[in-house]
Design an enzyme around this catalytic site. Sequence first.
Site, PDB file in Angstrom:
ATOM      1  CG  ASP A 144      91.213  -4.374  42.469  1.00  0.00           C
ATOM      2  OD1 ASP A 144      90.655  -3.820  41.507  1.00  0.00           O
ATOM      3  OD2 ASP A 144      90.801  -4.279  43.635  1.00  0.00           O
TER       4      ASP A 144
ATOM      5  CG  HIS B 285      94.448  -6.385  46.126  1.00  0.00           C
ATOM      6  ND1 HIS B 285      94.486  -5.525  47.193  1.00  0.00           N
ATOM      7  CD2 HIS B 285      93.216  -6.255  45.573  1.00  0.00           C
ATOM      8  CE1 HIS B 285      93.330  -4.894  47.293  1.00  0.00           C
ATOM      9  NE2 HIS B 285      92.541  -5.302  46.315  1.00  0.00           N
TER      10      HIS B 285
ATOM     11  CG  ASP C 114      92.210  -1.676  45.669  1.00  0.00           C
ATOM     12  OD1 ASP C 114      92.342  -0.515  46.086  1.00  0.00           O
ATOM     13  OD2 ASP C 114      91.268  -2.420  46.023  1.00  0.00           O
TER      14      ASP C 114
ATOM     15  CG  ASP D 247      96.560  -3.018  51.824  1.00  0.00           C
ATOM     16  OD1 ASP D 247      97.608  -3.034  52.490  1.00  0.00           O
ATOM     17  OD2 ASP D 247      95.728  -2.083  51.887  1.00  0.00           O
ATOM     18  NE  ARG D 248      91.619  -7.924  50.875  1.00  0.00           N
ATOM     19  CZ  ARG D 248      90.978  -8.409  51.925  1.00  0.00           C
ATOM     20  NH1 ARG D 248      91.405  -9.521  52.487  1.00  0.00           N
ATOM     21  NH2 ARG D 248      89.940  -7.777  52.438  1.00  0.00           N
TER      22      ARG D 248
ATOM     23  CG  ASN E 289      89.113   0.293  48.302  1.00  0.00           C
ATOM     24  OD1 ASN E 289      89.351  -0.184  47.194  1.00  0.00           O
ATOM     25  ND2 ASN E 289      88.822  -0.451  49.351  1.00  0.00           N
ATOM     26  CG  HIS E 290      92.962  -1.969  49.612  1.00  0.00           C
ATOM     27  ND1 HIS E 290      93.281  -2.594  50.800  1.00  0.00           N
ATOM     28  CD2 HIS E 290      91.734  -2.413  49.287  1.00  0.00           C
ATOM     29  CE1 HIS E 290      92.299  -3.391  51.168  1.00  0.00           C
ATOM     30  NE2 HIS E 290      91.336  -3.298  50.266  1.00  0.00           N
TER      31      HIS E 290
ATOM     32  CG  HIS F 153      89.592   1.200  42.742  1.00  0.00           C
ATOM     33  ND1 HIS F 153      90.331   0.142  42.274  1.00  0.00           N
ATOM     34  CD2 HIS F 153      89.061   0.806  43.940  1.00  0.00           C
ATOM     35  CE1 HIS F 153      90.260  -0.854  43.153  1.00  0.00           C
ATOM     36  NE2 HIS F 153      89.507  -0.476  44.165  1.00  0.00           N
TER      37      HIS F 153
ATOM     38  NE  ARG G 223      83.083  -2.700  47.618  1.00  0.00           N
ATOM     39  CZ  ARG G 223      84.000  -3.607  47.274  1.00  0.00           C
ATOM     40  NH1 ARG G 223      84.886  -3.988  48.161  1.00  0.00           N
ATOM     41  NH2 ARG G 223      84.043  -4.121  46.068  1.00  0.00           N
TER      42      ARG G 223
ATOM     43  CG  HIS H 217      85.906  -1.413  44.520  1.00  0.00           C
ATOM     44  ND1 HIS H 217      86.794  -1.399  45.572  1.00  0.00           N
ATOM     45  CD2 HIS H 217      84.728  -0.956  45.032  1.00  0.00           C
ATOM     46  CE1 HIS H 217      86.188  -0.933  46.647  1.00  0.00           C
ATOM     47  NE2 HIS H 217      84.935  -0.674  46.343  1.00  0.00           N
TER      48      HIS H 217
END
Length: 537
Positions: free
Chosen positions: A280, A282, A309, A312-313, A341-342, A390, A438, A465
Amino acid sequence: MQTINTYLLFIPRLILIDGSIYVAFNRLYENKALLCDRFATAVRSQWRNRAVHGSLKKMAEEDKSAELLKEKANNYFKDKDYENAIKYYSEAVEANPTNAVYYSNRSLAYLRTECYGYALADATKALEIDKNYIKGYYRRATSNMALGKFKAALKDYETVVKVRPNDKDAKMKYQECNKIVKQKAFERAIASDEIKKSVVDSLDIENMTIEDEYTGPKLEDGKVTAKFMNDMVEWFKDQKKIHRKCAYQILISAKDLLSKLPSLVEITLKETEKISICGDTHGQFYDLLHIFDLNGLPSPANPYLFNGDFVDRGSFSLEVILTLFGYKLLYPDCFFLLRGNHETDNMNQMYGFEGEIKAKYTAQMFQLFSEVFQWLPLAQCINGKVLVMHGGLFSEDGVTLDDLRKIERNRQPPDSGPMCDLLWSDPQPQNGRSVSKRGVSCQFGPDVTERFLTENKLDFIIRSHEVKPEGYEVTHNGKCITVFSAPNYCDQMGNKGAYIHLRGSDLKPEFHQFTAVPHPNVKPMAYANSLMQMGMM
């Protein structure tokens, strides 16, 4: 009565020895003539008072112990050591399982570690204990928001507003959540069975003008070159945007390239070749550049695989994804990207990417990003022996590599099945499977990993992840490796980042760690949904 009084002196000791008023009573008074109501009542009362006193004393000690554990957990939470915070909140719950606060506090710690399923369960338990505990409704609403369950979240915010009609914060959260629910309903209402028209069809790139005052990088005849990539990265370092025409050209070309790839990409490394596998990122653009500084820029001699990923964030997600797409276009056969997943609409709506693209460009451009994300491959097999994805393995046994090849990926991921699992599942230390922390997919144990590898003639899996303190983790007897490449995740986790080298000669993973570098003063989640920015995550 003298006899009774004499026996009375010994009653307490006998009761303590035998542990029962009735045993002591019967042994002492086999002669029924000695029984009298007053004496029996006195003895029972004495025993009852002692028992109640002992019980109350024990409860007080347990409450005190639980409070001390909670305070210890709170200190770890303040230091952002969420794993230890969860540990001591859990011990507080064990010491006193009837205190709603302990469940609520642990729920927030789970939210910080993205264990949304566990967070939801704890918030629900807190409300079972005390239905008037307002923080419980906040926690449950946040958990449901994180899971994309907006209607359930709205119901809890509505409860808070009814209890606290003058609470401006609660009212604002209710209104924001209600807006999302209405937007989703509108999107469903206008949806039809017809094939959705692509954003590409509505763009006229050829006639899109680049203004004279724009002095940034431009593609050469619509093509990405090494010079363009170097210029674009330098431009991004100064927090400048490339022209929208260039951004659209990259996205259209990336969609065209990715749509021709299989869902399972398969490559072979020669004995002298290696590949760098990153987890990730991110939206942490400056940490991405640090990877390239440490490990070299992508090239045919220095291939990379980025394991989902990307966005995001972090608040430089646009810069990250355009850089990665640019290198994919420049080196299509030695630069690889997998979906996380993002790279999905629900996550992007909540955690910042959609807001960032709308702020820096337009809603239309975000829709095109969404289309491109749907064509990202889901897994990659290296030399027929290492599988990279991922999330992780599957909710059911019997999944084969051929099943992965057949996945129709051009869509938003479903709530269950192999596509969902590849993006969302996590390993666990114990055998078997369990409910996901999750709230999506599952957790899988070493036995599940071993069976999957044996059935598919693989050696091990590499996945991402999850934040790891050292940037990577080796579990399941060396058969399941996690790599995470966003150091000091969200500017608060304090973790290292890592990447892995795999060489064709032996496929033995070599781990390389690195720490975060400074970035411009734009905080993580700056473009996220307002509900996610309010200290609730």
